[in-house]
Design an enzyme around this catalytic site. Sequence first.
Site, PDB file in Angstrom:
ATOM      1  N   TRP A 325      12.390 -39.236  92.356  1.00  0.00           N
ATOM      2  CA  TRP A 325      11.332 -40.426  92.806  1.00  0.00           C
ATOM      3  C   TRP A 325       9.853 -39.660  92.356  1.00  0.00           C
ATOM      4  CZ3 TRP A 325       6.958 -39.470  95.985  1.00  0.00           C
ATOM      5  CH2 TRP A 325       6.470 -40.643  96.280  1.00  0.00           C
ATOM      6  N   HIS A 326       9.938 -38.278  92.449  1.00  0.00           N
ATOM      7  CA  HIS A 326       8.534 -37.652  92.258  1.00  0.00           C
ATOM      8  C   HIS A 326       8.287 -37.500  90.924  1.00  0.00           C
ATOM      9  CE1 HIS A 326       9.309 -36.043  96.229  1.00  0.00           C
ATOM     10  NE2 HIS A 326       7.971 -35.915  96.374  1.00  0.00           N
ATOM     11  N   GLY A 327       9.244 -37.686  89.875  1.00  0.00           N
ATOM     12  CA  GLY A 327       8.805 -37.802  88.549  1.00  0.00           C
ATOM     13  C   GLY A 327       9.811 -37.774  87.592  1.00  0.00           C
TER      14      GLY A 327
END
Length: 480
Positions: A325-327
Amino acid sequence: MLFNSVDFAIFLPLVFFLYWFVFPKKLKLQNLLIVLASYVFYGWWDWRFLSLIAFSTIVDYSIGRALARENGLNKRNMLLWTSILVNLGFLGFFKYYNFFLDSFTSAFSFFGQEISAHSLNIILPVGISFYTFQTLSYTIDVYRKQLEPTRDFIAFSAFVCFFPQLVAGPIERASHLLPQFYKKRVFDYSKAVDGMRQILWGLLKKIVIADNCAEYANEIFNNSGEYSGSTLLLGAFFFTFQIYGDFSGYSDIAIGTSRLFGFDLMKNFAFPYFSRDIAEFWRRWHISLSTWFRDYLYIPLGGSRCGTWMKIRNIFIIFLVSGFWHGANWTFLAWGALNAIYFLPLMISGKNRLNIDAAAKGKILPSFKEIFQIGSTFFLTVLAWVFFRAENVADALRYLINIFDTTLFSQPQIFPTTLMTLLALFVITEWLQREKNHGLEIYGNGLLKHRPIRWGAYIGIITIIFSFGGSQQEFIYFQF
């Protein structure tokens, strides 16, 4: 528009004045003002992406209304999956298209097959991961019949694009925030003043702690081959406080700003670096995201109510998805996997919920056992953040290996005395306030309940911000 910018310093009082003095008794106009102000706030970065927010708003509002009329399971499933595919489709295209394309071509190259594929020059819309998950919470809750679908399109639009938390959270649940747009808001002086205190504390975290730590973390990470193990460890330490001051500072400003307008947002950080184990850390770090994954992914997968191997599977899924989700980078997946490995022994032994209350609750100093637990948990967290910060997995592994060479116990080549002093004062203040909602909250007992000390703290913090603030940096989580 950055919270720590002159633009926002003009924007916020103007919206506040219109909200409370021009439309104080007109709920729909107040909600409409929030929508317009939020679109201006978001469009300040790039007005072209306003169409994405508007489209997501229309899609999820329409699906919510359709779910209210439909009782057939197949059609309800179709409506739910339409919302999921539309929202995650946009997110996937803008955030992960090039990542999957590059990974696909690299995989074929590994087996000796060359594939010609061209990546796209895609600009990632600010905050798309946050408002996408926020709108999804509405559709899923309506589908589960845990929330009545709204008929008020303006209120729903305001819920989706509420400017204080639009681009970096907290990721609000529809069941918590949306009903607040239905009710008449009355100005509450005590809430507004506490909101201002939380904004001030958030600005200190961002401008003094995060921005100063960023300068040294960037220098050390970008030139890691030139520094000793002790300096590399210090660089990871600086990034640890950079990301905390940056992200929790944004959340503090968002929550405080919301209170100025009569809204209560969920707590997103609860002094996570005082955690005594990794499970406690994840109950205190980015609470809105971790609870979102718990309720909408982990529990539907079976949660902890299954066999050991299924529990292990679920833990890895939740942490890997959280990392992704973060990248779009393998470093985030590695970071998620490492945290899953940290977490597993606690879950398997049934000790993942031992530490619920704050450390040394009701006391000034922790016990020796708590000092060891906090220190070891913090150290593991520092090491994990190396993957989060590194450009790629190879750089992260090289960085960690170089930390633990013979120079680990040498004198660091970089040691900013002023910043270390500021960090020490910051940690002491947060420790004393760890049972409260933020570093300047005065409810209950504490030194800040005394007016001279309280005003001395305000003046001192403002002085520190103007005297020791680092060069302006964009909030880290804007890229997520």
